[in-house]
Design an enzyme around this catalytic site. Structure first.
Site, mmCIF file in Angstrom:
data_model
loop_
_atom_site.group_PDB
_atom_site.id
_atom_site.type_symbol
_atom_site.label_atom_id
_atom_site.label_comp_id
_atom_site.label_asym_id
_atom_site.label_seq_id
_atom_site.Cartn_x
_atom_site.Cartn_y
_atom_site.Cartn_z
ATOM 1 N N CYS A 179 27.290 13.132 -9.048
ATOM 2 C CA CYS A 179 26.349 13.709 -10.007
ATOM 3 C C CYS A 179 27.036 14.622 -11.017
ATOM 4 C CB CYS A 179 25.268 14.494 -9.288
ATOM 5 S SG CYS A 179 24.149 13.433 -8.348
ATOM 6 N N HIS A 180 28.022 15.400 -10.551
ATOM 7 C CA HIS A 180 28.583 16.454 -11.411
ATOM 8 C C HIS A 180 29.888 16.051 -12.086
ATOM 9 C CE1 HIS A 180 25.656 19.504 -10.358
ATOM 10 N NE2 HIS A 180 25.816 19.244 -9.080
ATOM 11 N N CYS A 215 21.546 22.181 -3.318
ATOM 12 C CA CYS A 215 21.945 20.896 -3.905
ATOM 13 C C CYS A 215 22.288 19.911 -2.804
ATOM 14 C CB CYS A 215 23.174 21.105 -4.779
ATOM 15 S SG CYS A 215 22.954 20.467 -6.416
ATOM 16 N N CYS A 241 26.139 53.014 -0.263
ATOM 17 C CA CYS A 241 27.245 52.283 -0.897
ATOM 18 C C CYS A 241 27.864 53.152 -1.989
ATOM 19 C CB CYS A 241 26.754 50.997 -1.566
ATOM 20 S SG CYS A 241 25.588 49.988 -0.636
ATOM 21 N N CYS A 271 30.504 55.917 -1.278
ATOM 22 C CA CYS A 271 31.893 55.468 -1.134
ATOM 23 C C CYS A 271 32.426 54.882 -2.437
ATOM 24 C CB CYS A 271 32.026 54.456 0.001
ATOM 25 S SG CYS A 271 32.042 55.263 1.628
ATOM 26 N N HIS A 272 31.702 53.906 -2.995
ATOM 27 C CA HIS A 272 32.310 53.101 -4.065
ATOM 28 C C HIS A 272 32.163 53.680 -5.472
ATOM 29 C CE1 HIS A 272 33.727 50.018 -1.427
ATOM 30 N NE2 HIS A 272 32.537 49.905 -0.862
ATOM 31 N N CYS A 281 31.110 46.598 5.711
ATOM 32 C CA CYS A 281 30.788 47.931 5.188
ATOM 33 C C CYS A 281 29.638 48.539 5.976
ATOM 34 C CB CYS A 281 30.432 47.857 3.707
ATOM 35 S SG CYS A 281 31.858 47.550 2.642
HETATM 36 C C1 HEC Z 1 32.183 54.581 4.310
HETATM 37 C C2 HEC Z 1 32.494 54.043 3.009
HETATM 38 C C3 HEC Z 1 31.851 52.733 2.597
HETATM 39 C C4 HEC Z 1 30.515 52.465 2.445
HETATM 40 C C5 HEC Z 1 29.339 53.388 2.727
HETATM 41 C C6 HEC Z 1 30.440 51.128 1.924
HETATM 42 N N1 HEC Z 1 31.680 50.592 1.775
HETATM 43 FE FE1 HEC Z 1 32.128 48.879 0.836
HETATM 44 N N2 HEC Z 1 34.079 49.114 1.342
HETATM 45 C C7 HEC Z 1 34.607 50.210 1.973
HETATM 46 C C8 HEC Z 1 36.012 49.970 2.243
HETATM 47 C C9 HEC Z 1 36.959 50.940 2.933
HETATM 48 C C10 HEC Z 1 36.291 48.684 1.761
HETATM 49 C C11 HEC Z 1 37.636 47.936 1.826
HETATM 50 C C12 HEC Z 1 38.528 48.470 0.781
HETATM 51 C C13 HEC Z 1 37.965 48.193 -0.573
HETATM 52 O O1 HEC Z 1 38.124 47.079 -1.091
HETATM 53 O O2 HEC Z 1 37.246 49.075 -1.107
HETATM 54 C C14 HEC Z 1 35.065 48.179 1.160
HETATM 55 C C15 HEC Z 1 34.938 46.982 0.495
HETATM 56 C C16 HEC Z 1 33.838 46.618 -0.254
HETATM 57 C C17 HEC Z 1 33.787 45.509 -1.180
HETATM 58 C C18 HEC Z 1 34.901 44.521 -1.455
HETATM 59 C C19 HEC Z 1 35.810 44.946 -2.568
HETATM 60 C C20 HEC Z 1 36.930 43.961 -2.751
HETATM 61 O O3 HEC Z 1 37.551 43.973 -3.828
HETATM 62 O O4 HEC Z 1 37.214 43.166 -1.852
HETATM 63 C C21 HEC Z 1 32.526 45.488 -1.702
HETATM 64 C C22 HEC Z 1 31.978 44.490 -2.712
HETATM 65 C C23 HEC Z 1 31.781 46.568 -1.098
HETATM 66 N N3 HEC Z 1 32.624 47.232 -0.243
HETATM 67 C C24 HEC Z 1 30.443 46.838 -1.331
HETATM 68 C C25 HEC Z 1 29.714 47.746 -0.574
HETATM 69 C C26 HEC Z 1 28.267 47.830 -0.588
HETATM 70 C C27 HEC Z 1 27.344 46.973 -1.426
HETATM 71 C C28 HEC Z 1 27.931 48.831 0.270
HETATM 72 C C29 HEC Z 1 26.557 49.277 0.695
HETATM 73 C C30 HEC Z 1 25.782 48.284 1.389
HETATM 74 C C31 HEC Z 1 29.171 49.376 0.786
HETATM 75 N N4 HEC Z 1 30.224 48.673 0.280
HETATM 76 C C32 HEC Z 1 29.260 50.482 1.617
HETATM 77 C C33 HEC Z 1 33.947 51.385 2.257
HETATM 78 C C34 HEC Z 1 32.570 51.532 2.196
HETATM 79 C C1 HEC Z 2 21.941 13.726 -6.725
HETATM 80 C C2 HEC Z 2 22.689 14.498 -7.682
HETATM 81 C C3 HEC Z 2 23.386 15.746 -7.186
HETATM 82 C C4 HEC Z 2 24.273 15.869 -6.137
HETATM 83 C C5 HEC Z 2 24.721 14.802 -5.157
HETATM 84 C C6 HEC Z 2 24.739 17.223 -6.169
HETATM 85 N N1 HEC Z 2 24.158 17.913 -7.182
HETATM 86 FE FE1 HEC Z 2 24.511 19.841 -7.716
HETATM 87 N N2 HEC Z 2 23.064 19.742 -9.161
HETATM 88 C C7 HEC Z 2 22.388 18.597 -9.491
HETATM 89 C C8 HEC Z 2 21.417 18.929 -10.536
HETATM 90 C C9 HEC Z 2 20.433 17.949 -11.194
HETATM 91 C C10 HEC Z 2 21.575 20.306 -10.802
HETATM 92 C C11 HEC Z 2 20.794 21.151 -11.788
HETATM 93 C C12 HEC Z 2 21.283 20.876 -13.132
HETATM 94 C C13 HEC Z 2 21.717 22.099 -13.739
HETATM 95 O O1 HEC Z 2 21.150 23.161 -13.479
HETATM 96 O O2 HEC Z 2 22.713 22.028 -14.494
HETATM 97 C C14 HEC Z 2 22.647 20.777 -9.934
HETATM 98 C C15 HEC Z 2 23.133 22.077 -9.934
HETATM 99 C C16 HEC Z 2 24.226 22.496 -9.195
HETATM 100 C C17 HEC Z 2 24.847 23.815 -9.296
HETATM 101 C C18 HEC Z 2 24.403 24.921 -10.231
HETATM 102 C C19 HEC Z 2 25.178 24.830 -11.511
HETATM 103 C C20 HEC Z 2 24.870 25.962 -12.458
HETATM 104 O O3 HEC Z 2 25.360 25.910 -13.597
HETATM 105 O O4 HEC Z 2 24.157 26.896 -12.093
HETATM 106 C C21 HEC Z 2 25.869 23.838 -8.409
HETATM 107 C C22 HEC Z 2 26.808 25.012 -8.140
HETATM 108 C C23 HEC Z 2 25.912 22.556 -7.747
HETATM 109 N N3 HEC Z 2 24.910 21.768 -8.254
HETATM 110 C C24 HEC Z 2 26.827 22.210 -6.779
HETATM 111 C C25 HEC Z 2 26.804 21.010 -6.085
HETATM 112 C C26 HEC Z 2 27.686 20.699 -4.976
HETATM 113 C C27 HEC Z 2 28.778 21.614 -4.450
HETATM 114 C C28 HEC Z 2 27.336 19.448 -4.542
HETATM 115 C C29 HEC Z 2 27.910 18.696 -3.357
HETATM 116 C C30 HEC Z 2 27.788 19.362 -2.075
HETATM 117 C C31 HEC Z 2 26.252 18.980 -5.386
HETATM 118 N N4 HEC Z 2 25.957 19.956 -6.309
HETATM 119 C C32 HEC Z 2 25.657 17.742 -5.272
HETATM 120 C C33 HEC Z 2 22.534 17.353 -8.939
HETATM 121 C C34 HEC Z 2 23.324 17.042 -7.852
#
Ligand code: HEC
Ligand code: HEC
Length: 216
Positions: free
Chosen positions: A35-36, A69, A132, A135-136, A177
């Site tokens: 499809c794609h 999909c 969140c 910390c962030h 987290c």
């Molecule tokens: C106690 C502190 C703390 C809190 C609260 C926390 N995080 Fe984190 N988070 C971390 C640490 C430590 C990491 C790993 C190191 C990093 O990438 O920041 C992390 C990683 C992440 C990452 C990945 C960043 C990357 O580049 O891989 C995301 C996204 C994130 N946190 C979102 C959230 C969200 C959303 C929440 C709330 C639901 C949350 N965190 C709460 C400490 C925290």
């Molecule tokens: C029978 C046809 C069909 C098959 C098989 C199919 N897709 Fe799709 N897919 C579509 C259609 C139709 C849309 C919606 C069209 C659009 O939004 O561009 C779509 C939309 C998507 C999107 C969203 C694209 C966007 O721009 O937001 C993703 C990601 C995607 N398909 C992934 C997959 C993956 C991974 C598979 C295989 C596991 C798959 N599709 C199999 C028909 C298909």
């Protein structure tokens, strides 16, 4: 390690995703490619997630769209959250947008999801009673045990994390987290995760996607 495609272990998931992209499945024997076409057709797609699915009104992240999909259009066996094939397809599709800026939509139907995500981001939770943001936004750059707290952007996901010895989704990272502050973790696919992801995407607007990332 992340910058070098030969050193980046996340590229193994991208390679698996490329294989799955062409694999025929379901009653009609269709692949994603049937499809794609070539996966380059997905360039830019990852920059627009999470987004509201117009048909169902649900908020979908990129994994959710792939799952939809796969079961509704390809009519193949559903993929489970955090399963290997979903991580591989997600890494492959996200990789097509490497270097492109994050551009989520937060208006219209997305607005209520965005507002709930923003509120949750600022909500103190867990036995450590931390949000969140505390910390962030307030403490990035500081050490937390062996880790340096970053600004918490989800632009590298799915990432290969050395501690996991595997690739994992942004939701897996958010669960770490939550467990870090001893709060209840949301299940994979939970609405609360998706809403947080949308808020994170808004915070990261304009930053380049870098999946597959590599993290300690
Ligand atoms: C106690 C502190 C703390 C809190 C609260 C926390 N995080 Fe984190 N988070 C971390 C640490 C430590 C990491 C790993 C190191 C990093 O990438 O920041 C992390 C990683 C992440 C990452 C990945 C960043 C990357 O580049 O891989 C995301 C996204 C994130 N946190 C979102 C959230 C969200 C959303 C929440 C709330 C639901 C949350 N965190 C709460 C400490 C925290
Ligand atoms: C029978 C046809 C069909 C098959 C098989 C199919 N897709 Fe799709 N897919 C579509 C259609 C139709 C849309 C919606 C069209 C659009 O939004 O561009 C779509 C939309 C998507 C999107 C969203 C694209 C966007 O721009 O937001 C993703 C990601 C995607 N398909 C992934 C997959 C993956 C991974 C598979 C295989 C596991 C798959 N599709 C199999 C028909 C298909």
């Amino acid at each position: 390690m992340q910058a070098d495609e030969f050193e980046n272990p996340g590229m193994l998931w991208v390679a698996r995703g490329a294989k799955l992209w062409r694999q025929a499945e379901g009653p009609d024997g269709r692949s994603c490619a049937s499809c794609h076409g070539e996966a380059q057709s997905m360039r830019g797609a990852a920059t627009r997630y999470p987004q509201v699915d117009l048909g169902s009104g649900r908020l979908l992240n990129l994994d959710g769209r792939i799952m939809q999909c796969r079961s509704e259009r390809q009519k193949a066996e559903p993929l489970a959250w955090e399963s290997e094939p979903l991580l591989a397809l997600g890494a492959y599709v996200a990789f097509q947008s490497q270097g492109l800026p994050v551009r989520p939509t937060i208006d219209g139907a997305a607005r209520p999801f965005f507002e709930r995500g923003r509120d949750r981001y600022h909500l103190r939770v867990g036995q450590m009673n931390l949000s969140c943001s505390q910390c962030h936004d307030a403490n990035w750059g500081r050490q937390l045990g062996p880790e340096t707290i970053s600004q918490g952007h989800g632009t590298g996901y799915p990432v290969y994390r050395l501690e996991w010895q595997a690739a994992g989704s942004l939701q897996r990272r958010l669960r770490s987290c939550m467990s870090g502050v001893r709060a209840e973790m949301f299940p994979y696919g939970a609405q609360a995760h998706l809403e947080l992801e949308l808020y994170l995407a808004w915070r990261a607007e304009g930053l380049a996607l870098e999946a597959p990332g590599v993290r300690r």
